[in-house]
Design a protein around this motif. Sequence first.
Motif, mmCIF file in Angstrom:
data_model
loop_
_atom_site.group_PDB
_atom_site.id
_atom_site.type_symbol
_atom_site.label_atom_id
_atom_site.label_comp_id
_atom_site.label_asym_id
_atom_site.label_seq_id
_atom_site.Cartn_x
_atom_site.Cartn_y
_atom_site.Cartn_z
ATOM 1 N N GLY A 10 0.629 -1.193 -0.054
ATOM 2 C CA GLY A 10 -0.052 -0.201 -0.079
ATOM 3 C C GLY A 10 0.940 1.166 0.211
ATOM 4 O O GLY A 10 2.148 1.113 0.462
ATOM 5 N N ARG A 11 0.284 2.600 -0.402
ATOM 6 C CA ARG A 11 0.977 3.695 -0.250
ATOM 7 C C ARG A 11 1.373 4.164 0.957
ATOM 8 O O ARG A 11 2.711 4.502 0.997
ATOM 9 C CB ARG A 11 -0.085 4.766 -1.043
ATOM 10 C CG ARG A 11 -0.474 4.551 -2.464
ATOM 11 C CD ARG A 11 -1.620 5.690 -2.758
ATOM 12 N NE ARG A 11 -1.713 5.553 -4.238
ATOM 13 C CZ ARG A 11 -2.962 4.676 -4.522
ATOM 14 N NH1 ARG A 11 -3.364 4.162 -3.684
ATOM 15 N NH2 ARG A 11 -2.923 4.611 -5.922
ATOM 16 N N VAL A 12 0.729 3.761 1.976
ATOM 17 C CA VAL A 12 1.359 4.386 3.173
ATOM 18 C C VAL A 12 2.425 3.143 3.805
ATOM 19 O O VAL A 12 3.643 3.682 4.314
ATOM 20 C CB VAL A 12 0.285 4.303 4.413
ATOM 21 C CG1 VAL A 12 0.783 4.703 5.562
ATOM 22 C CG2 VAL A 12 -0.707 5.762 3.949
ATOM 23 N N LEU A 17 8.098 1.834 4.907
ATOM 24 C CA LEU A 17 9.243 0.940 4.633
ATOM 25 C C LEU A 17 10.523 1.521 3.874
ATOM 26 O O LEU A 17 11.512 1.568 4.536
ATOM 27 C CB LEU A 17 9.040 -0.160 3.436
ATOM 28 C CG LEU A 17 9.791 -1.266 3.159
ATOM 29 C CD1 LEU A 17 10.052 -2.116 4.335
ATOM 30 C CD2 LEU A 17 9.307 -1.961 1.919
ATOM 31 N N ASP A 18 10.381 2.902 2.971
ATOM 32 C CA ASP A 18 11.338 3.260 2.453
ATOM 33 C C ASP A 18 12.000 4.335 3.371
ATOM 34 O O ASP A 18 13.074 4.289 3.236
ATOM 35 C CB ASP A 18 10.559 4.071 1.160
ATOM 36 C CG ASP A 18 10.264 3.015 -0.014
ATOM 37 O OD1 ASP A 18 10.791 1.907 0.062
ATOM 38 O OD2 ASP A 18 9.357 3.695 -0.821
ATOM 39 N N ARG A 19 11.090 4.842 4.084
ATOM 40 C CA ARG A 19 11.587 5.932 5.171
ATOM 41 C C ARG A 19 12.651 5.243 6.078
ATOM 42 O O ARG A 19 13.557 5.762 6.399
ATOM 43 C CB ARG A 19 10.599 6.469 5.754
ATOM 44 C CG ARG A 19 9.916 7.786 4.944
ATOM 45 C CD ARG A 19 8.791 8.124 5.519
ATOM 46 N NE ARG A 19 7.984 9.420 4.903
ATOM 47 C CZ ARG A 19 7.561 9.486 3.554
ATOM 48 N NH1 ARG A 19 7.649 8.346 2.909
ATOM 49 N NH2 ARG A 19 6.897 10.777 3.135
ATOM 50 N N ALA A 131 -6.793 7.504 10.555
ATOM 51 C CA ALA A 131 -6.602 8.167 9.443
ATOM 52 C C ALA A 131 -8.143 8.534 8.962
ATOM 53 O O ALA A 131 -8.965 7.475 8.873
ATOM 54 C CB ALA A 131 -5.885 7.604 8.366
ATOM 55 N N ASP A 132 -8.303 9.742 8.610
ATOM 56 C CA ASP A 132 -9.566 10.137 8.073
ATOM 57 C C ASP A 132 -9.431 9.913 6.453
ATOM 58 O O ASP A 132 -8.653 8.928 5.993
ATOM 59 C CB ASP A 132 -9.969 11.729 8.212
ATOM 60 C CG ASP A 132 -11.420 11.717 8.551
ATOM 61 O OD1 ASP A 132 -12.097 10.943 7.543
ATOM 62 O OD2 ASP A 132 -12.006 12.438 9.181
ATOM 63 N N ALA A 133 -10.132 10.431 5.672
ATOM 64 C CA ALA A 133 -10.189 10.447 4.248
ATOM 65 C C ALA A 133 -8.886 10.856 3.649
ATOM 66 O O ALA A 133 -8.054 11.671 3.932
ATOM 67 C CB ALA A 133 -11.173 11.325 3.684
ATOM 68 N N PHE A 134 -8.400 9.974 2.727
ATOM 69 C CA PHE A 134 -7.058 9.868 2.010
ATOM 70 C C PHE A 134 -7.253 10.919 0.992
ATOM 71 O O PHE A 134 -8.023 10.575 -0.011
ATOM 72 C CB PHE A 134 -6.613 8.496 1.672
ATOM 73 C CG PHE A 134 -5.943 7.611 2.660
ATOM 74 C CD1 PHE A 134 -6.241 7.707 3.981
ATOM 75 C CD2 PHE A 134 -5.113 6.854 2.571
ATOM 76 C CE1 PHE A 134 -5.980 6.920 4.963
ATOM 77 C CE2 PHE A 134 -4.576 6.117 3.293
ATOM 78 C CZ PHE A 134 -5.092 6.003 4.643
ATOM 79 N N ILE A 168 0.728 10.564 6.862
ATOM 80 C CA ILE A 168 0.562 9.355 7.531
ATOM 81 C C ILE A 168 1.996 8.724 7.752
ATOM 82 O O ILE A 168 2.291 8.237 8.805
ATOM 83 C CB ILE A 168 -0.510 8.412 6.915
ATOM 84 C CG1 ILE A 168 -1.881 9.178 6.784
ATOM 85 C CG2 ILE A 168 -0.988 7.349 7.862
ATOM 86 C CD1 ILE A 168 -2.990 8.265 6.174
ATOM 87 N N ALA A 169 2.427 8.601 6.768
ATOM 88 C CA ALA A 169 3.790 7.725 6.731
ATOM 89 C C ALA A 169 4.710 8.335 7.696
ATOM 90 O O ALA A 169 5.431 7.831 8.576
ATOM 91 C CB ALA A 169 4.368 7.416 5.390
#
Length: 280
Positions: A10-12, A17-19, A131-134, A168-169
Amino acid sequence: MTVLVTGARGRVGRAVLDRLHAEGLPVRAASARPDRFAAPAGVPVVELVLNRPGTFRAALEGVRQVFLYPEPAGVDAFVAAAEAAGVEHVVLLSSASVLAPDAESDPLGAHNLAVERALAASGLGTTLLRADAFASNALGWARPIGAGLPVELPYPEAHLAPIHPADIADVAVSALTGGEPRGRAVTLTGGQSLTLRAQVGVLARVLGREVAVETISRAEAERQMSRSMPAPLVGSLLSFWSAATAGPAAAGDTTRSLLGTPERTFHQWAVENAAAFTGN
């Protein structure tokens, strides 16, 4: 002190992971199909399927922190395995839907509540990111916008405070590494309330052309959305949008309030993802 990242497709999850990897921290990606997951060089990928407890032990070996994607199937067994493995803290990507008065009967709210409650009943340290709306939910309009068609909405005046997934990330990584909001439950939003119509307007300005909005009935929206989403979730989302027409969305915690850094805007997200709306 390895960090296990679930939901890494997923995007988050991928951003977390990348961070962590970029900071030189030991991190491990979990996937139901590790052979199909392209992790950054040097990041191990392990099989983890929440309804298959046999995959837990190897995935959790040596892990002290977990970024957990909310999946109630098998969560009790996973939590027990995490405790046995010596996991110290879990950062859960939950949803603001758990705060609704009807959360226990709402499909989305109940889905996330089940995971939150499993963690609350454990001895694990827990951070809940509700989290609310993405902002990335706007990708659902990519096909009509790319084809030059109107965006069809049942509640175009629904107000949301969309949050950039990268925000979020950032908050998740801070919690995983001992910073704010570690150990707390926070509701995450963007910093600006925008109607769905206004979000389409932002995309139109970024693309440099008009994008029409067409109001459709709730029944028609249910028919369209049910092609790609379970019916109970469709009803939940439509009811949320209906209620959100009452007025501007309340802002929750943002990267500004939690980390001291400006929150990313919906406009920024639109600029970064403009290519998705070109139809190419």
